[in-house]
Design a protein around this motif. Sequence first.
Motif, PDB file in Angstrom:
ATOM      1  N   GLU A 139     -11.363 -14.264   0.573  1.00 25.93           N
ATOM      2  CA  GLU A 139     -11.212 -15.249   1.497  1.00 25.93           C
ATOM      3  C   GLU A 139      -9.618 -15.524   1.765  1.00 25.93           C
ATOM      4  N   ILE A 140      -8.937 -15.365   0.320  1.00 22.11           N
ATOM      5  CA  ILE A 140      -7.407 -15.341   0.528  1.00 22.11           C
ATOM      6  C   ILE A 140      -6.831 -14.255   1.211  1.00 22.11           C
ATOM      7  N   SER A 141      -7.414 -12.979   0.954  1.00 22.66           N
ATOM      8  CA  SER A 141      -6.951 -11.752   1.658  1.00 22.66           C
ATOM      9  C   SER A 141      -7.182 -11.712   3.292  1.00 22.66           C
ATOM     10  N   GLU A 142      -8.580 -12.187   3.550  1.00 19.96           N
ATOM     11  CA  GLU A 142      -8.927 -12.173   4.856  1.00 19.96           C
ATOM     12  C   GLU A 142      -8.281 -13.242   5.872  1.00 19.96           C
ATOM     13  N   GLU A 148       1.178 -16.713  -3.367  1.00 21.16           N
ATOM     14  CA  GLU A 148       2.215 -16.255  -2.732  1.00 21.16           C
ATOM     15  C   GLU A 148       1.560 -14.588  -2.419  1.00 21.16           C
ATOM     16  N   GLN A 149       1.793 -14.715  -1.012  1.00 16.98           N
ATOM     17  CA  GLN A 149       1.344 -13.389  -0.405  1.00 16.98           C
ATOM     18  C   GLN A 149       2.432 -12.358  -0.419  1.00 16.98           C
ATOM     19  N   SER A 155       0.285  -6.528   2.958  1.00 13.34           N
ATOM     20  CA  SER A 155      -0.808  -5.572   2.360  1.00 13.34           C
ATOM     21  C   SER A 155      -1.835  -6.190   2.209  1.00 13.34           C
ATOM     22  N   GLY A 156      -2.022  -7.647   2.037  1.00 11.16           N
ATOM     23  CA  GLY A 156      -3.092  -8.305   1.878  1.00 11.16           C
ATOM     24  C   GLY A 156      -2.940  -8.792   0.386  1.00 11.16           C
TER      25      GLY A 156
END
Length: 219
Positions: free
Chosen positions: A139-142, A194-195, A200-201
């Motif tokens: 969910e966080i990556s996408e 923190e992204q 890069s995801g």
Amino acid sequence: MDELFRACCELPIKPERLRSLMEEKHYSPKELTQTILHFVDSECFYDSYDFKKGHGREPERGELPIHNLYGLLELFLKFGLDPNEIEDDENITSMLGYVYSGYDAANCARLLMEHGGNPNLVVDDFSVCGWLSVRIDFEISEHGSDDLDDMVHLWFVLLGYGGRATNGQELVEMQNGHSVEELRAHEQFTYRVEQNADCSGKWLMHIIHKETNEEVATF
């Protein structure tokens, strides 16, 4: 069991009616598991969005059957519900990952853990805590970290009771002398994601104590 299921869905909830049914019918742990899973499966996807669409306003507490889940679990546990029972590749703790109703899922998980629930129970090839970690990562990556409070606080509780990845690895690195057991009191904590700046995801979650603003763990 249909009678018990219908009683679970009544609004307002009638605890004495439920108690009488259980005393009269002597449901087995398997039957209790089947009923509570059926309840969660049928009710958890009717969320506040659907209610608002039909009623033109947000639901108040107690207006959705799923709001009664904690009380139902308390009663079911008293009458023999096994928190670790698996039925058709489903378990009540794993199903809590689909309950989007504030901190209901986290509070219910804590209740189940206090009654012998296993956060590392393997359900359909994944541990309960491990699968939730995979979902949070996806969910966080996408989609980013918005609207994940329900799921993340449920995850805090599972971590607090010893939850790990499916392969047995620890999932969080505790900071500043804190212990993972503190996360059982999930209400005391929040989180910040923190992204990576390179798009890069990849990301890092900081788990923070609400009152002290101290970092407790990273994921």
